[in-house]
Write a protein that holds these residues in place. Structure first.
Motif, mmCIF file in Angstrom:
data_model
loop_
_atom_site.group_PDB
_atom_site.id
_atom_site.type_symbol
_atom_site.label_atom_id
_atom_site.label_comp_id
_atom_site.label_asym_id
_atom_site.label_seq_id
_atom_site.Cartn_x
_atom_site.Cartn_y
_atom_site.Cartn_z
ATOM 1 N N THR A 131 0.993 -1.033 -0.060
ATOM 2 C CA THR A 131 0.061 -0.081 0.090
ATOM 3 C C THR A 131 0.848 1.253 0.008
ATOM 4 O OG1 THR A 131 -1.770 -1.125 1.219
ATOM 5 C CG2 THR A 131 -1.711 1.171 1.287
ATOM 6 N N ASP A 132 0.657 1.875 -1.013
ATOM 7 C CA ASP A 132 1.398 3.348 -1.152
ATOM 8 C C ASP A 132 0.766 4.410 -0.297
ATOM 9 O OD1 ASP A 132 2.725 5.571 -1.908
ATOM 10 O OD2 ASP A 132 3.372 4.755 -3.800
ATOM 11 N N ALA A 177 1.576 3.477 5.892
ATOM 12 C CA ALA A 177 2.384 2.138 5.537
ATOM 13 C C ALA A 177 3.800 2.298 5.658
ATOM 14 C CB ALA A 177 1.688 1.407 4.398
ATOM 15 N N MET A 178 4.321 3.379 4.762
ATOM 16 C CA MET A 178 5.515 3.637 4.657
ATOM 17 C C MET A 178 6.356 3.888 6.099
ATOM 18 S SD MET A 178 7.268 6.642 2.457
ATOM 19 C CE MET A 178 9.197 6.607 2.033
ATOM 20 N N ARG A 179 5.544 4.557 7.077
ATOM 21 C CA ARG A 179 6.196 4.759 8.210
ATOM 22 C C ARG A 179 6.314 3.451 9.103
ATOM 23 N NH1 ARG A 179 6.308 9.588 11.276
ATOM 24 N NH2 ARG A 179 7.268 9.528 13.489
ATOM 25 N N ARG A 180 5.429 2.645 9.018
ATOM 26 C CA ARG A 180 5.414 1.251 9.592
ATOM 27 C C ARG A 180 6.653 0.651 9.290
ATOM 28 N NH1 ARG A 180 -0.316 1.498 9.072
ATOM 29 N NH2 ARG A 180 -0.069 0.086 7.162
ATOM 30 N N LEU A 181 6.702 0.511 7.996
ATOM 31 C CA LEU A 181 7.616 -0.541 7.563
ATOM 32 C C LEU A 181 9.185 0.277 7.851
ATOM 33 C CD1 LEU A 181 6.357 -1.404 4.072
ATOM 34 C CD2 LEU A 181 6.722 -2.823 6.116
ATOM 35 N N LEU A 182 9.302 1.383 7.638
ATOM 36 C CA LEU A 182 10.593 2.106 8.118
ATOM 37 C C LEU A 182 10.912 1.861 9.492
ATOM 38 C CD1 LEU A 182 10.162 5.555 5.824
ATOM 39 C CD2 LEU A 182 11.798 3.685 5.561
ATOM 40 N N GLU A 183 9.956 2.100 10.247
ATOM 41 C CA GLU A 183 10.277 2.025 11.832
ATOM 42 C C GLU A 183 10.681 0.531 12.131
ATOM 43 O OE1 GLU A 183 6.633 3.460 13.440
ATOM 44 O OE2 GLU A 183 7.550 5.613 13.621
ATOM 45 N N LEU A 184 9.881 -0.324 11.362
ATOM 46 C CA LEU A 184 10.275 -1.755 11.495
ATOM 47 C C LEU A 184 11.975 -2.209 11.255
ATOM 48 C CD1 LEU A 184 8.419 -4.956 10.340
ATOM 49 C CD2 LEU A 184 10.961 -4.758 9.865
ATOM 50 N N ILE A 185 12.332 -1.681 10.212
ATOM 51 C CA ILE A 185 13.709 -1.647 9.865
ATOM 52 C C ILE A 185 14.548 -1.001 10.682
ATOM 53 C CG2 ILE A 185 15.646 -1.474 7.751
ATOM 54 C CD1 ILE A 185 13.094 -1.455 5.854
ATOM 55 N N GLU A 186 14.204 0.208 11.134
ATOM 56 C CA GLU A 186 14.964 1.120 11.958
ATOM 57 C C GLU A 186 15.194 0.717 13.313
ATOM 58 O OE1 GLU A 186 16.642 5.029 12.867
ATOM 59 O OE2 GLU A 186 16.568 3.639 11.173
ATOM 60 N N GLU A 187 14.255 -0.060 13.753
ATOM 61 C CA GLU A 187 14.365 -0.883 15.239
ATOM 62 C C GLU A 187 15.280 -1.986 15.048
ATOM 63 O OE1 GLU A 187 11.512 -2.903 18.760
ATOM 64 O OE2 GLU A 187 10.584 -2.355 16.918
ATOM 65 N N LEU A 188 15.119 -2.712 13.760
ATOM 66 C CA LEU A 188 16.131 -3.970 13.519
ATOM 67 C C LEU A 188 17.487 -3.488 13.439
ATOM 68 C CD1 LEU A 188 15.738 -7.066 13.446
ATOM 69 C CD2 LEU A 188 15.409 -6.658 11.051
ATOM 70 N N ARG A 189 17.713 -2.317 12.788
ATOM 71 C CA ARG A 189 19.031 -2.011 12.480
ATOM 72 C C ARG A 189 19.677 -1.654 13.888
ATOM 73 N NH1 ARG A 189 21.466 2.744 11.784
ATOM 74 N NH2 ARG A 189 19.609 3.934 12.272
ATOM 75 N N LEU A 190 18.991 -1.008 14.645
ATOM 76 C CA LEU A 190 19.690 -0.417 16.005
ATOM 77 C C LEU A 190 20.097 -1.491 16.676
ATOM 78 C CD1 LEU A 190 17.457 3.153 16.238
ATOM 79 C CD2 LEU A 190 19.937 2.787 15.454
ATOM 80 N N ARG A 191 18.940 -2.323 16.773
ATOM 81 C CA ARG A 191 19.209 -3.495 17.751
ATOM 82 C C ARG A 191 20.190 -4.433 17.415
ATOM 83 N NH1 ARG A 191 13.708 -6.329 19.793
ATOM 84 N NH2 ARG A 191 15.249 -7.438 21.148
ATOM 85 N N LEU A 192 20.387 -4.426 16.229
ATOM 86 C CA LEU A 192 21.318 -5.188 15.733
ATOM 87 C C LEU A 192 22.742 -4.660 15.539
ATOM 88 C CD1 LEU A 192 19.762 -7.537 12.906
ATOM 89 C CD2 LEU A 192 20.309 -8.228 15.123
#
Length: 453
Positions: free
Chosen positions: A185-186, A190-205
């Motif tokens: 979904t554009d 939706a964009m923010r949810r996906l960006l925040e998912l990657i951001e949290e994963l990136r920072l935790r790792l």
């Protein structure tokens, strides 16, 4: 020579592909094609410059190409023929710095013309001599290295499905080009949810990667205005104003997004903030090709891309379908052409080595193109779980394919990402998946999955 005459000559000289036949501009016979290639080889670069294929007063991409052109660096080669330029590029005099010095002297039409008289091995040999290096959190495009985009698409943007694909890709040493999601979904939310998912994963790792949600550029601008964690801004681009308008974009819009993303200063080792995608046939499919062959029109898209100093440019070579590139042979040729033209124009080229299920192609064709592009020095390729994109419904390259080509050609990930892979126990100190039995890699994957929860 008029622009219309040059347009016809370029089309007739182009190696056969279904899109040009669809547009009724291709050479009717092999004899006609060879005759056109010989005539094109004798055409001077200066003559090409003086014959715009679209009136620059009516097309902002044509105007951009003329503004970009550096007359001083072009002057010494203006009298060279296309054939002479090809011979020089293949010679030992054409060192990487010497080729790079011509970045703003060469126009898209010139490099498209050169490509049309090259064999596949010429396209590979010349492109290999022209590395284009960019950086954000990782450095992409260094010689001897191959980066990979993790493409963790999901039909419903389910966070667990997306996270599982990301973790699987990281466990295979992929993700140093970008973790890039095509959203189902554009929308800004939706964009923010996906960006925040990657951001949290990136920072935790503690993982040095950059993220991108491949939504429309206006969606990205809205997300940046709402303080979403935007690393790279995505947009599909093409080689004419009319084709870009079909994407709902303008050059001014791209500049606004570029300036906004740079202003966020989220990069750590560089500030290349744009991610563009292109593909032969996109302008024709929008009836915006102006009678131009699809390979030349594709090269013009790279003039748009290089204006904004992108981190990544990706030709999605077989995605549009067999109406434009019919079979494996045409897809392989187009992928090598696009990479060649992009590199000569100073664009950080990657290739989505892909095909649709109704094309006359299979995964063996993709193995061939992947290997040829890696030899040619491609900046990055795709990493799709199982090579089958379950959201876009096409076939690409997998995490395993990336591991294969790195291993057989001795290629490594970007240096920042490679250090993290070794520290995480995913790679050993020799730069390979660690170890042969996969036990440490499986342990690393389990740790990554736990962090993703």
């Amino acid at each position: 020579m008029s622009g219309e005459d040059l347009k016809t000559l370029l089309a007739k000289a182009s190696p056969a592909r279904s899109g040009d036949f669809l547009a009724e501009i291709a050479a009717a016979t092999r004899q006609e094609r060879v005759k056109a290639q010989r005539q094109l080889a004798d055409t001077t670069l200066g003559a090409i410059l003086e014959a715009p294929l679209i009136d620059p007063e009516e097309d902002d991409v044509s105007a951009l190409i003329l503004r970009q052109h550096d007359a001083d660096s072009f002057r010494p080669i203006a009298g060279w023929s296309v054939g002479e330029m090809r011979e020089w590029l293949l010679s030992d005099d054409a060192t990487p710095p010497a080729i790079a010095a011509l970045k703003w002297a060469l126009t898209p039409e010139m490099v498209a013309a050169i490509a049309k008289i090259c064999r596949n091995q010429d396209l590979i040999a010349i492109a290999r001599k022209r590395p284009v290096v960019t950086a954000f959190r990782t450095t992409v495009g260094l010689p001897g290295r191959l980066s990979v985009r993790i493409q963790p698409n999901h039909p419903t943007d389910d966070p667990r499905g997306v996270a599982a694909s990301i973790v699987d890709g990281l466990a295979f040493g992929c993700g140093d080009a970008v973790i890039g999601i095509n959203p189902a979904t554009d929308s800004p939310s939706a964009m923010r949810r996906l960006l925040e998912l990657i951001e949290e994963l990136r920072l935790r790792l503690g993982c040095p990667v950059q993220s991108c949600v491949l939504a429309h550029v206006t969606t990205a601008i809205d997300a940046m205005n709402r303080a979403a964690p935007v690393d790279l801004v995505f947009q599909s681009v093409a080689g004419s104003q009319k084709a870009n308008a079909s994407f709902g974009i303008s050059l001014a819009m791209l500049k606004e997004a570029h300036d906004a993303a740079r202003g966020l200063r989220r990069g750590t080792v560089g500030d290349n903030v744009m991610y563009f995608e292109t593909g032969q046939g996109s302008a024709l499919s929008a009836n915006a090709h102006h009678g131009m062959d699809q390979q030349t029109m594709e090269a013009r898209a790279y003039a748009v891309a290089r204006e904004f100093d992108p981190l990544l440019v990706n030709t999605v070579v077989g995605f549009i379908g067999p109406e434009y590139l019919y079979d494996g042979k045409e897809i392989i040729r187009a992928g090598l052409e696009d990479h060649f033209c992009g590199k000569l124009l100073g664009v950080p080229m990657g290739v989505d080595v892909c095909y649709t299920n109704h094309a006359e192609a299979d995964q063996d064709d993709m193995d061939n193109l992947l290997t040829l592009l890696a030899v040619a020095g491609v900046n990055f390729v795709m990493g799709v779980p199982g090579s089958d994109d379950v959201m876009l419904n096409y076939q690409s390259t997998s995490f395993h394919d990336a591991a294969y080509v790195r291993r057989v050609l001795g290629l490594r990930p970007s240096p920042e990402f490679e250090t993290w892979l070794m520290d995480a126990g995913i790679f050993n100190r020799e730069g390979f998946l660690n170890p042969a039995d996969g036990s440490l890699m499986l342990a690393a994957r389990a740790q990554l999955l736990e962090a993703a929860e």
